[in-house]
Structures are given as structure tokens and as C-alpha cells.
Design a protein around this motif. Structure first.
Motif, PDB file in Angstrom:
ATOM      1  N   TYR A 159     -14.151  -9.885   8.329  1.00 55.73           N
ATOM      2  CA  TYR A 159     -15.180 -10.907   8.181  1.00 55.73           C
ATOM      3  C   TYR A 159     -16.075 -10.734   6.960  1.00 55.73           C
ATOM      4  CZ  TYR A 159     -13.938 -12.252  12.936  1.00 55.73           C
ATOM      5  OH  TYR A 159     -13.255 -12.672  14.056  1.00 55.73           O
ATOM      6  N   PHE A 160     -16.209  -9.513   6.456  1.00 54.47           N
ATOM      7  CA  PHE A 160     -17.121  -9.264   5.343  1.00 54.47           C
ATOM      8  C   PHE A 160     -16.316  -9.023   4.061  1.00 54.47           C
ATOM      9  CE2 PHE A 160     -19.658  -8.287   9.042  1.00 54.47           C
ATOM     10  CZ  PHE A 160     -20.921  -8.752   8.717  1.00 54.47           C
ATOM     11  N   GLY A 161     -16.281 -10.026   3.194  1.00 58.85           N
ATOM     12  CA  GLY A 161     -15.532  -9.892   1.955  1.00 58.85           C
ATOM     13  C   GLY A 161     -16.011  -8.725   1.104  1.00 58.85           C
ATOM     14  N   LEU A 162     -17.320  -8.471   1.103  1.00 57.29           N
ATOM     15  CA  LEU A 162     -17.874  -7.402   0.290  1.00 57.29           C
ATOM     16  C   LEU A 162     -17.467  -6.021   0.793  1.00 57.29           C
ATOM     17  CD1 LEU A 162     -21.460  -8.848  -0.278  1.00 57.29           C
ATOM     18  CD2 LEU A 162     -19.641  -8.649  -1.975  1.00 57.29           C
ATOM     19  N   ALA A 163     -16.993  -5.931   2.052  1.00 55.81           N
ATOM     20  CA  ALA A 163     -16.529  -4.654   2.615  1.00 55.81           C
ATOM     21  C   ALA A 163     -15.008  -4.607   2.695  1.00 55.81           C
ATOM     22  CB  ALA A 163     -17.136  -4.457   4.007  1.00 55.81           C
ATOM     23  N   ASP A 164     -14.349  -5.516   1.992  1.00 61.89           N
ATOM     24  CA  ASP A 164     -12.887  -5.635   2.062  1.00 61.89           C
ATOM     25  C   ASP A 164     -12.274  -5.446   0.672  1.00 61.89           C
ATOM     26  OD1 ASP A 164     -10.481  -6.148   3.500  1.00 61.89           O
ATOM     27  OD2 ASP A 164     -10.466  -8.216   2.764  1.00 61.89           O
ATOM     28  N   GLY A 165     -12.778  -4.453  -0.056  1.00 65.51           N
ATOM     29  CA  GLY A 165     -12.433  -4.344  -1.464  1.00 65.51           C
ATOM     30  C   GLY A 165     -11.190  -3.558  -1.809  1.00 65.51           C
ATOM     31  N   LEU A 166     -10.556  -2.914  -0.842  1.00 72.59           N
ATOM     32  CA  LEU A 166      -9.334  -2.158  -1.140  1.00 72.59           C
ATOM     33  C   LEU A 166      -8.166  -3.139  -1.209  1.00 72.59           C
ATOM     34  CD1 LEU A 166      -7.919   0.550  -1.596  1.00 72.59           C
ATOM     35  CD2 LEU A 166      -7.607   0.721   0.880  1.00 72.59           C
ATOM     36  N   VAL A 167      -7.594  -3.306  -2.386  1.00 72.86           N
ATOM     37  CA  VAL A 167      -6.518  -4.286  -2.540  1.00 72.86           C
ATOM     38  C   VAL A 167      -5.242  -3.760  -1.891  1.00 72.86           C
ATOM     39  CG1 VAL A 167      -7.535  -5.206  -4.647  1.00 72.86           C
ATOM     40  CG2 VAL A 167      -5.798  -3.424  -4.791  1.00 72.86           C
ATOM     41  N   HIS A 168      -4.348  -4.677  -1.561  1.00 70.72           N
ATOM     42  CA  HIS A 168      -3.159  -4.349  -0.779  1.00 70.72           C
ATOM     43  C   HIS A 168      -2.271  -3.311  -1.477  1.00 70.72           C
ATOM     44  CE1 HIS A 168      -0.118  -4.976   2.275  1.00 70.72           C
ATOM     45  NE2 HIS A 168       0.791  -5.232   1.340  1.00 70.72           N
ATOM     46  N   THR A 169      -2.101  -3.460  -2.784  1.00 74.41           N
ATOM     47  CA  THR A 169      -1.240  -2.534  -3.512  1.00 74.41           C
ATOM     48  C   THR A 169      -1.762  -1.103  -3.445  1.00 74.41           C
ATOM     49  OG1 THR A 169      -0.638  -4.311  -5.037  1.00 74.41           O
ATOM     50  CG2 THR A 169      -0.172  -2.059  -5.747  1.00 74.41           C
ATOM     51  N   GLU A 170      -3.068  -0.952  -3.624  1.00 69.73           N
ATOM     52  CA  GLU A 170      -3.665   0.387  -3.571  1.00 69.73           C
ATOM     53  C   GLU A 170      -3.586   0.970  -2.158  1.00 69.73           C
ATOM     54  OE1 GLU A 170      -5.157   1.833  -6.861  1.00 69.73           O
ATOM     55  OE2 GLU A 170      -3.439   0.482  -6.883  1.00 69.73           O
ATOM     56  N   TYR A 171      -3.777   0.117  -1.169  1.00 76.11           N
ATOM     57  CA  TYR A 171      -3.660   0.578   0.226  1.00 76.11           C
ATOM     58  C   TYR A 171      -2.236   1.084   0.502  1.00 76.11           C
ATOM     59  CZ  TYR A 171      -3.208   0.415   5.302  1.00 76.11           C
ATOM     60  OH  TYR A 171      -2.942   0.741   6.606  1.00 76.11           O
ATOM     61  N   GLU A 172      -1.246   0.308   0.077  1.00 76.74           N
ATOM     62  CA  GLU A 172       0.144   0.714   0.312  1.00 76.74           C
ATOM     63  C   GLU A 172       0.459   2.026  -0.397  1.00 76.74           C
ATOM     64  OE1 GLU A 172       2.563  -2.646  -0.869  1.00 76.74           O
ATOM     65  OE2 GLU A 172       2.927  -3.122   1.248  1.00 76.74           O
ATOM     66  N   SER A 173      -0.025   2.180  -1.617  1.00 73.36           N
ATOM     67  CA  SER A 173       0.238   3.408  -2.367  1.00 73.36           C
ATOM     68  C   SER A 173      -0.429   4.605  -1.714  1.00 73.36           C
ATOM     69  CB  SER A 173      -0.253   3.257  -3.806  1.00 73.36           C
ATOM     70  OG  SER A 173       0.471   2.252  -4.482  1.00 73.36           O
ATOM     71  N   MET A 174      -1.655   4.415  -1.272  1.00 73.89           N
ATOM     72  CA  MET A 174      -2.361   5.511  -0.607  1.00 73.89           C
ATOM     73  C   MET A 174      -1.620   5.946   0.659  1.00 73.89           C
ATOM     74  SD  MET A 174      -6.214   5.534   0.986  1.00 73.89           S
ATOM     75  CE  MET A 174      -6.691   6.786   2.193  1.00 73.89           C
ATOM     76  N   MET A 175      -1.241   4.983   1.490  1.00 78.97           N
ATOM     77  CA  MET A 175      -0.601   5.313   2.762  1.00 78.97           C
ATOM     78  C   MET A 175       0.796   5.899   2.544  1.00 78.97           C
ATOM     79  SD  MET A 175      -3.006   4.724   4.814  1.00 78.97           S
ATOM     80  CE  MET A 175      -2.217   4.892   6.419  1.00 78.97           C
ATOM     81  N   ALA A 176       1.478   5.449   1.499  1.00 79.09           N
ATOM     82  CA  ALA A 176       2.813   5.983   1.216  1.00 79.09           C
ATOM     83  C   ALA A 176       2.750   7.445   0.812  1.00 79.09           C
ATOM     84  CB  ALA A 176       3.489   5.161   0.124  1.00 79.09           C
ATOM     85  N   ASN A 177       1.637   7.868   0.221  1.00 72.44           N
ATOM     86  CA  ASN A 177       1.490   9.254  -0.227  1.00 72.44           C
ATOM     87  C   ASN A 177       0.767  10.140   0.781  1.00 72.44           C
ATOM     88  OD1 ASN A 177       2.336   9.619  -3.298  1.00 72.44           O
ATOM     89  ND2 ASN A 177       1.449   7.556  -3.099  1.00 72.44           N
ATOM     90  N   LEU A 178       0.111   9.536   1.758  1.00 76.20           N
ATOM     91  CA  LEU A 178      -0.668  10.311   2.721  1.00 76.20           C
ATOM     92  C   LEU A 178       0.243  10.864   3.818  1.00 76.20           C
ATOM     93  CD1 LEU A 178      -3.674  11.034   3.301  1.00 76.20           C
ATOM     94  CD2 LEU A 178      -3.730   9.027   4.815  1.00 76.20           C
ATOM     95  N   PRO A 179       0.212  12.159   4.071  1.00 77.80           N
ATOM     96  CA  PRO A 179       1.052  12.724   5.128  1.00 77.80           C
ATOM     97  C   PRO A 179       0.763  12.084   6.486  1.00 77.80           C
ATOM     98  CG  PRO A 179       0.153  14.466   3.754  1.00 77.80           C
ATOM     99  CD  PRO A 179      -0.535  13.200   3.344  1.00 77.80           C
ATOM    100  N   ALA A 180       1.786  12.016   7.338  1.00 76.41           N
ATOM    101  CA  ALA A 180       1.654  11.375   8.653  1.00 76.41           C
ATOM    102  C   ALA A 180       0.525  11.972   9.465  1.00 76.41           C
ATOM    103  CB  ALA A 180       2.977  11.482   9.401  1.00 76.41           C
ATOM    104  N   THR A 181       0.273  13.257   9.277  1.00 75.37           N
ATOM    105  CA  THR A 181      -0.788  13.951  10.023  1.00 75.37           C
ATOM    106  C   THR A 181      -2.136  13.267   9.849  1.00 75.37           C
ATOM    107  OG1 THR A 181       0.357  16.038   9.628  1.00 75.37           O
ATOM    108  CG2 THR A 181      -1.941  16.185  10.350  1.00 75.37           C
ATOM    109  N   TYR A 182      -2.361  12.656   8.682  1.00 76.89           N
ATOM    110  CA  TYR A 182      -3.676  12.088   8.381  1.00 76.89           C
ATOM    111  C   TYR A 182      -3.716  10.568   8.523  1.00 76.89           C
ATOM    112  CZ  TYR A 182      -4.412  16.726   6.439  1.00 76.89           C
ATOM    113  OH  TYR A 182      -4.522  18.089   6.287  1.00 76.89           O
ATOM    114  N   GLN A 183      -2.578   9.928   8.686  1.00 77.15           N
ATOM    115  CA  GLN A 183      -2.566   8.470   8.654  1.00 77.15           C
ATOM    116  C   GLN A 183      -3.334   7.843   9.815  1.00 77.15           C
ATOM    117  OE1 GLN A 183       0.976   6.412   7.645  1.00 77.15           O
ATOM    118  NE2 GLN A 183       1.453   7.720   5.907  1.00 77.15           N
ATOM    119  N   ASP A 184      -3.283   8.483  10.999  1.00 75.06           N
ATOM    120  CA  ASP A 184      -4.010   7.897  12.122  1.00 75.06           C
ATOM    121  C   ASP A 184      -5.506   8.175  12.041  1.00 75.06           C
ATOM    122  OD1 ASP A 184      -4.010  10.563  12.705  1.00 75.06           O
ATOM    123  OD2 ASP A 184      -3.169  10.375  14.730  1.00 75.06           O
TER     124      ASP A 184
END
Length: 456
Positions: A159-184
Motif C-alpha cells: 500500500y505504501f509506494g514510498l516503502a516499496d522501493g526494492l525493484v524486482h530485479t534487485e530482489y531476485e538477485s538478492m534472493m538468488a544469492n542468499l543461502p536458504a538458511t536466511y531466506q525465511d
């Protein structure tokens, strides 16, 4: 004598030039507070930002329950939160900039790290050794493993655009590199992001009244006999005169101003114009009720102000009583609204209580108040919208916290028998809620100003 089209155009250009010449003459007659040179502004911006990071951010992280906050942006596509964290010498992020804030607990200082090729001014020290970690994501993951946070907050929000600043590409890259232990452990940092944006520090609250006074002073200049000449000056002339004045002062506007007219003209439905349509350009005439919507940006804080001015007709020396009465209703609506500000209540709860009370007093209210601060339409609880008086899903459900600022924006409609129509008194003034009470930062308009001004 009827002028040819070319002559009319020449006359129009001449008159517009006259308006701007008059505005330039105001430079020597201003009542504005002093405006700092750019270097001094930069130093003050950095001082305020450092204070916010050292003293405010730890409180907000602990309130939200997030012990690691990760903010990621690439150059020219900055997260709105990151933009508020850049020092005065950084006009944009550089390459990919990753900011990490970690709370070690036990009231220890927040650790502030930049996973980037550059330290972010004095605020965040660079922590990416490219010889050890050639890949930037590896450097981030290494830090996460070292700190082992319980919650990793990222800026995403429904609901808050100003708190929704992580773009999809960066989110995907972060999660792809983050070990499963930390993803949850990755969670939305929505409440933390909003808290950072909406909460004003003591240093900011000390300078905010002066910034609001600047806005009021510019309005007093721009909507006066020094600029407005009935029968000559148009509403667009005044709008651009305001823009020019702000530019000449080295300030910024965060939206294009509007100047609108309500007048005795029963067949004209100007009072029914919606807020989605800008008012048409019109020549200002004696007997007009002018409305202005105007805001400036200075030291990274914004104002948003709406006021009314009445153009005296020949022989008049005051505003007609029926307009004064209509204006009093709008002032009363302001009083009702801010009296309902209560820590912990949602914007929707405050809206309903205020509308119910106003209607019980015979006022025809419309409330569309918004937070203000480092953004004009800022993060925090929405208290109605001009096209939604039933409560706002999401943003209206957010609750009110102390030390937050608001633009008290609303209107009261009054049937004016003398004009054979409804007149809307649309007001907007900026103020702060300290957790117990609300105060206007530089007062509020309590009477309609005349053009020309009444002599004392």
C-alpha cells in the motif's frame, strides 16, 4: 476599439512581462527568513542526517523488531528511502549501492555499512573488498552470515509506494544469492521505512516552522497588489510568478501551483470542479475569491499550503460577511480534525470521528489530510482522500505516531445565497503532532486576505 489578434498577443506578452518585472522588484522588499548559501545548506543537511541515523534510527529499528535493514538501489533508480539517506554531496546512488543497518542489541550503536565501491560520505563506511569478494552479492551474503540477524528487512509494501522501493530485479538477485538458511528471515520493512520517513527529529522540528514561514511569505507576496492587477493579471500569471519567485530564491517547488477563482456567476459551476482537473486560466477581476495551492522544498523538508484571497471591488474595504462566515466553517473543521488526533488511532478512525462531529455541527465537510515531511505527499496515515470519504484501505489503516507532521487539507462547502451557488473554502496548513497535541508550524490563515491589503 477592437484590437487585431497580433496586437492582442503583443499586449498579452507585454502585460505578462510587467507581472514578472514587478515580482523581481519584491527582492528588495521581502519579509522572508534568511536562506542559507548552498554550502551551508549542505552542512546542515548532513548534520541533521547524521543525527537521525545515530539517535532516531536505533529507536525505530527496535520499535519495528527488525535487526538488519538492507536497502538496495542502482544509480538513477533510487529507492525513495535511500534518497533520504544520501549525504548532501550525493545527488544519486552510485552504480549499485547497498546500505546495511544492523542492530547488535544491548543498546549498542547501530552498525552502518555500505556494500559499495564508495563510502557514503561520513555516514556509511564502505565494506566491499573487491579483492576478497569480486562479486558484490557475495560481500553482502558474507556480512549477513557474520551478523546472523533474526529479521532481514527489505523495502516492499502493498500500500505504501514510498516503502516499496526494492525493484524486482534487485530482489531476485538478492534472493538468488542468499543461502536458504536466511531466506525465511527476509521480511517486509514497511513499518520501519514509514517510521524513518514520517518521524521528525528535534533538529528538523526546530527548523520546520521557518520553512513554513517562507511558504507563507511567498504567498503573501505573490497574491497581493504588487503582482495582481484586476482586469489584467491572469491566474496563470500568478502561478508562474510564484514559480519564478521560488526559483530566484534558490528554492524548489515539489508540485506546480494552482490558482483558481470562485465568483458571482450562478451559471458557472467552478465549485464543482474536481481535484483531478486543473483550473482553467482566467483573468482576475474585482469581487473574485482566489484560492491558491502552493508548496516549497528547503533543507529536504516540504510545505503544502492553501489559502484564500478576495479582490476588493471599487468602494469595498473588507471581505463580504457571507464569505467570512463560510471561511469560519472551514477554520472550525480544522479545529475538529486536529482535536481528534490521538496516538494509536488509525487515519480512518480519525477521519470518521471528525466527519461525524463536523456534520453534527451543521458543517458540510470533506477531509483529505496527508502526512508531510521529506516528501510532499509523505508516508504515514492517510486521513481521507478528496474522492474517498469512507476510509482509505491500507494507508488509512496505519496508526498515528508522535513527532509526525501533517498537511491539514480539507474543505467546507457553504450555500451562498448572495451568489446563488455553493462556495468551497479549501484550506491547507502544515503542523506537527507530538503525541499529545497538534500545533500548526507557522500558524494558519484565520481570515481571508484582501487584494489590496487592508491598511491598519
Amino acid at each position: 476599439m477592437k484590437l487585431l489578434a497580433s496586437q492582442e498577443n503583443t499586449m498579452r506578452i507585454f502585460l505578462s512581462g510587467l507581472v514578472f518585472t514587478l515580482v523581481s522588484l519584491l527582492q528588495a522588499q521581502t519579509n522572508l527568513p534568511g536562506i542559507l548559501p548552498m554550502q551551508e545548506r549542505g552542512a546542515l543537511i548532513d548534520e541533521i542526517l547524521e543525527d537521525r541515523m545515530d539517535n532516531l534510527l536505533p529507536q525505530l529499528m527496535r520499535r519495528s523488531g527488525i535487526d538488519m535493514w538492507v536497502i538496495i538501489s542502482r544509480e538513477y533508480n533510487e529507492d525513495p528511502v535511500m534518497r533520504t539517506m544520501l549525504p548532501s554531496t550525493w545527488l544519486n546512488a552510485r552504480r549499485r549501492t547497498i546500505m546495511v543497518f544492523y542492530d547488535p542489541g544491548n543498546d549498542e550503536p547501530i552498525e552502518k555499512v555500505a556494500i559499495a565501491r564508495y563510502a557514503v560520505g561520513r555516514l556509511l563506511q564502505g565494506a566491499w573488498d573487491i579483492d576478497v569478494y569480486p562479486d558484490q552479492w557475495e560481500a553482502l551474503v558474507s556480512l549477513i552470515k557474520e551478523k546472523n540477524p533474526e529479521k532481514i528487512g527489505i523495502n516492499k509494501s502493498d500500500y505504501f509506494g514510498l516503502a516499496d522501493g526494492l525493484v524486482h530485479t534487485e530482489y531476485e538477485s538478492m534472493m538468488a544469492n542468499l543461502p536458504a538458511t536466511y531466506q525465511d528471515r527476509v521480511v517486509s520493512a514497511e513499518k520501519l521505512a514509514i517510521a524513518w520517513l514520517e518521524t521528525r527529529s528535534e533538529k528538523e522540528l526546530a527548523i520546520y516552522p521557518m520553512i513554513c514561514r517562507m511558504g507563507h511569505s511567498i504567498l503573501q507576496e505573490g497574491l497581493s497588489e504588487k503582482v495582481i492587477h484586476p482586469g489584467i493579471t491572469s491566474t496563470d500569471d500568478v502561478v508562474w510568478a510564484l514559480r519564478q519567485r521560488v526559483s530566484d530564491l534558490g528554492l524548489d517547488t515539489w508540485f506546480h501551483p494552482t490558482v483558481a477563482i470562485q465568483r458571482y456567476d450562478p451559471e458557472n459551476s467552478d465549485h464543482l470542479r474536481t481535484f483531478s482537473k486543473r483550473p482553467d486560466e482566467r483573468i482576475i477581476m474585482p469581487g473574485d475569491l482566489l484560492h491558491v495551492d502552493f508548496g516549497i522544498t528547503y533543507l529536504r523538508l516540504n510545505t503544502d499550503q492553501q489559502q484564500h484571497f478576495y479582490v476588493l471591488k471599487p468602494g469595498e474595504n473588507d471581505v463580504p460577511g457571507f464569505l467570512k462566515d463560510a471561511f469560519a466553517d472551514a477554520n472550525r473543521l480544522q479545529d475538529i480534525l486536529v482535536s481528534n488526533f490521538t496516538e494509536g488511532l488509525s487515519g480512518n478512525e480519525i477521519l470518521k470521528a471528525s466527519l461525524d462531529q463536523a456534520k453534527s455541527e451543521g458543517i458540510r465537510p470533506s477531509i483529505y489530510t496527508h502526512p508531510i515531511g521529506v516528501h510532499g505527499h509523505a508516508a504515514g496515515p492517510a486521513i481521507g482522500m478528496w474522492d474517498n470519504q469512507e476510509g482509505v484501505k491500507g494507508t488509512g489503516d496505519y496508526i498515528m505516531y508522535p513527532n509526525t507532521a501533517y498537511s491539514i487539507e480539507l474543505n467546507a462547502s457553504t450555500e451562498i445565497e448572495e451568489w446563488g451557488k455553493i462556495v468551497r473554502i479549501m484550506l491547507e496548513e502544515d503542523g506537527v503532532f507530538d503525541g499529545e497535541q497538534f500545533r500548526f508550524l507557522d500558524g494558519r490563515q484565520e481570515e481571508i486576505w484582501t487584494i489590496p491589503r487592508k491598511s491598519n
